[in-house]
Design an enzyme around this catalytic site. Structure first.
Site, PDB file in Angstrom:
ATOM      1  N   ASP A  50       5.639  -7.021   2.529  1.00 48.89           N
ATOM      2  CA  ASP A  50       4.783  -6.363   3.509  1.00 48.89           C
ATOM      3  C   ASP A  50       4.394  -7.391   4.559  1.00 48.89           C
ATOM      4  O   ASP A  50       4.607  -8.605   4.377  1.00 48.89           O
ATOM      5  CB  ASP A  50       3.530  -5.772   2.849  1.00 48.89           C
ATOM      6  CG  ASP A  50       3.102  -4.461   3.514  1.00 48.89           C
ATOM      7  OD1 ASP A  50       2.961  -4.456   4.760  1.00 48.89           O
ATOM      8  OD2 ASP A  50       2.911  -3.460   2.809  1.00 48.89           O
TER       9      ASP A  50
ATOM     10  N   LEU B 207       3.185   4.427  -0.370  1.00 47.63           N
ATOM     11  CA  LEU B 207       4.390   4.711  -1.136  1.00 47.63           C
ATOM     12  C   LEU B 207       4.965   3.451  -1.770  1.00 47.63           C
ATOM     13  O   LEU B 207       5.422   3.470  -2.920  1.00 47.63           O
ATOM     14  CB  LEU B 207       5.448   5.349  -0.229  1.00 47.63           C
ATOM     15  CG  LEU B 207       5.130   6.701   0.395  1.00 47.63           C
ATOM     16  CD1 LEU B 207       6.303   7.155   1.271  1.00 47.63           C
ATOM     17  CD2 LEU B 207       4.846   7.736  -0.668  1.00 47.63           C
TER      18      LEU B 207
ATOM     19  N   ASP C 247       8.333  -9.603   7.604  1.00 51.85           N
ATOM     20  CA  ASP C 247       8.476  -8.549   8.605  1.00 51.85           C
ATOM     21  C   ASP C 247       9.905  -8.039   8.540  1.00 51.85           C
ATOM     22  O   ASP C 247      10.854  -8.800   8.783  1.00 51.85           O
ATOM     23  CB  ASP C 247       8.163  -9.117   9.992  1.00 51.85           C
ATOM     24  CG  ASP C 247       8.178  -8.070  11.090  1.00 51.85           C
ATOM     25  OD1 ASP C 247       8.787  -6.999  10.893  1.00 51.85           O
ATOM     26  OD2 ASP C 247       7.588  -8.319  12.156  1.00 51.85           O
ATOM     27  N   VAL C 248      10.093  -6.761   8.218  1.00 49.89           N
ATOM     28  CA  VAL C 248      11.446  -6.234   8.030  1.00 49.89           C
ATOM     29  C   VAL C 248      12.254  -6.221   9.320  1.00 49.89           C
ATOM     30  O   VAL C 248      13.485  -6.098   9.273  1.00 49.89           O
ATOM     31  CB  VAL C 248      11.426  -4.811   7.426  1.00 49.89           C
ATOM     32  CG1 VAL C 248      10.823  -4.837   6.030  1.00 49.89           C
ATOM     33  CG2 VAL C 248      10.693  -3.828   8.334  1.00 49.89           C
TER      34      VAL C 248
ATOM     35  N   CYS D  28      10.341   1.289   1.981  1.00 47.40           N
ATOM     36  CA  CYS D  28       9.196   2.157   2.264  1.00 47.40           C
ATOM     37  C   CYS D  28       8.465   1.767   3.548  1.00 47.40           C
ATOM     38  O   CYS D  28       7.603   2.518   4.015  1.00 47.40           O
ATOM     39  CB  CYS D  28       8.194   2.122   1.109  1.00 47.40           C
ATOM     40  SG  CYS D  28       8.810   2.817  -0.436  1.00 47.40           S
TER      41      CYS D  28
ATOM     42  N   LYS E 161      13.851   8.559  11.634  1.00 46.72           N
ATOM     43  CA  LYS E 161      14.047   9.044  10.271  1.00 46.72           C
ATOM     44  C   LYS E 161      15.325   9.873  10.134  1.00 46.72           C
ATOM     45  O   LYS E 161      15.972   9.867   9.078  1.00 46.72           O
ATOM     46  CB  LYS E 161      12.832   9.863   9.830  1.00 46.72           C
ATOM     47  CG  LYS E 161      11.568   9.025   9.664  1.00 46.72           C
ATOM     48  CD  LYS E 161      11.754   7.911   8.640  1.00 46.72           C
ATOM     49  CE  LYS E 161      10.457   7.187   8.329  1.00 46.72           C
ATOM     50  NZ  LYS E 161      10.631   6.144   7.283  1.00 46.72           N
TER      51      LYS E 161
ATOM     52  N   SER F 248       0.840  -1.199   0.000  1.00 45.50           N
ATOM     53  CA  SER F 248       0.000   0.000   0.000  1.00 45.50           C
ATOM     54  C   SER F 248       0.873   1.246   0.000  1.00 45.50           C
ATOM     55  O   SER F 248       2.099   1.166   0.164  1.00 45.50           O
ATOM     56  CB  SER F 248      -0.931   0.021   1.224  1.00 45.50           C
ATOM     57  OG  SER F 248      -0.165   0.129   2.422  1.00 45.50           O
TER      58      SER F 248
ATOM     59  N   TYR G 279       9.539   9.063  15.988  1.00 43.52           N
ATOM     60  CA  TYR G 279       9.527   9.043  14.523  1.00 43.52           C
ATOM     61  C   TYR G 279      10.669   9.880  13.965  1.00 43.52           C
ATOM     62  O   TYR G 279      11.398   9.445  13.061  1.00 43.52           O
ATOM     63  CB  TYR G 279       8.181   9.572  14.026  1.00 43.52           C
ATOM     64  CG  TYR G 279       8.007   9.531  12.527  1.00 43.52           C
ATOM     65  CD1 TYR G 279       7.902   8.320  11.851  1.00 43.52           C
ATOM     66  CD2 TYR G 279       7.935  10.708  11.782  1.00 43.52           C
ATOM     67  CE1 TYR G 279       7.742   8.278  10.469  1.00 43.52           C
ATOM     68  CE2 TYR G 279       7.774  10.682  10.414  1.00 43.52           C
ATOM     69  CZ  TYR G 279       7.674   9.460   9.758  1.00 43.52           C
ATOM     70  OH  TYR G 279       7.517   9.427   8.393  1.00 43.52           O
TER      71      TYR G 279
ATOM     72  N   SER H  60      12.072  11.296   6.075  1.00 48.83           N
ATOM     73  CA  SER H  60      10.904  12.169   6.191  1.00 48.83           C
ATOM     74  C   SER H  60      11.404  13.564   6.504  1.00 48.83           C
ATOM     75  O   SER H  60      12.502  13.733   7.057  1.00 48.83           O
ATOM     76  CB  SER H  60       9.978  11.681   7.313  1.00 48.83           C
ATOM     77  OG  SER H  60       9.023  12.670   7.662  1.00 48.83           O
TER      78      SER H  60
END
Length: 256
Positions: free
Chosen positions: A36, A17, A60-61, A87, A166, A15, A162, A149
């Site tokens: 994903d 990006l 799962d990354v 992403c 990033k 989904s 977050y 980001s």
């Protein structure tokens, strides 16, 4: 670097990006493996929105073994892995101190685990596979595109976790590029602004309009396909390396 005849790995590919990026790379001739979480793969499959040339892979990354198994699936396709795009990410908000209590340290750890450690796990596994492939005429073997980001630079209230995750993604871009230069692998990071993804699906139109109005120009939210377009440009522009590119319409985020 051209996508045709190569394999590409895209995380968060069910989904937002990731899905837009997977579609764009597939349209340019790559065979795309979109990673994903199992729930995301099931939802995308049930919706029937998987593009031609894209294979969804549940993984799962944050689990290096799952990441390595996914990369092995890519290399088993018989095509060299030339492109990897990270992403996958989460963005829960929490203040350090709030009416509900202090920031949950485990939540902070989880955000860093997904956004930073997960990205690094994919970088390592993908780079290993790329380095084993035959180089192109210019010695290039692959390109890795990570997602930061604008919060890495303009973190807002409630974005400590977050922003930290990033900022670290942006911060490791140059050393990764330098580490992998001898293997002919480029590393570039994109730092998008406010993108119209499923994360914003639940907000009302007035709030959405306010977000759009905060962007100097163009006064609208970024579209996922514009992020994907930039990824494709990075892939094809062989002299881009070790750089973090802001894609934000000149936006600088206010404190809240």
């Amino acid at each position: 670097m051209q996508c045709t005849g190569s394999a590409a790995l895209v995380t968060g590919g069910a989904s937002g990006l990731g899905a837009a990026t997977a579609r764009t790379l597939a349209a340019r001739g790559a065979r795309v493996f979109a990673l994903d979480l199992p729930a995301g793969v099931e939802t995308a499959t049930a919706a029937g929105g998987v593009a031609d040339g894209v294979t969804l892979v549940p993984a799962d990354v944050t689990d290096p073994l799952q990441v390595r198994a996914a990369v092995e699936q890519v290399t088993a396709s018989g095509l060299p892995l030339r492109v990897a795009v990270n992403c996958a990410g989460i963005a829960p908000g929490a203040r350090v101190l709030s009416r509900s209590g202090p920031h949950d340290v485990d939540l902070f750890r989880r955000v860093v685990e997904v956004n930073l450690v997960g990205t690094f796990a994919v970088v390592v596994a993908a780079a290993e596979a790329m380095a084993a492939a035959e180089p192109g005429a210019d010695g290039q073997r692959g390109v890795i595109v990570n997602t930061a980001s604008v919060a890495a630079f303009d973190g807002q209230i409630g974005q400590a976790a977050y922003s930290a995750s990033k900022a670290a993604v942006a911060g490791m871009t140059l050393p990764l590029a330098r580490d992998l230069a001898s293997s002919g692998i480029r590393v570039v990071t994109i730092a998008p602004g406010i993108v119209d993804t499923p994360l914003l699906a639940g907000v009302d139109e007035d709030f959405r309009a306010g977000l759009a109005a905060s962007v100097p120009f163009p006064k609208r939210l970024c579209r996922p396909d514009e992020f994907a377009q930039l990824v494709a440009m990075v892939v094809e522009h062989d002299y881009l390396n070790g750089e973090t590119i802001r894609m934000d319409g000149a936006l600088r985020m206010a404190p809240r």
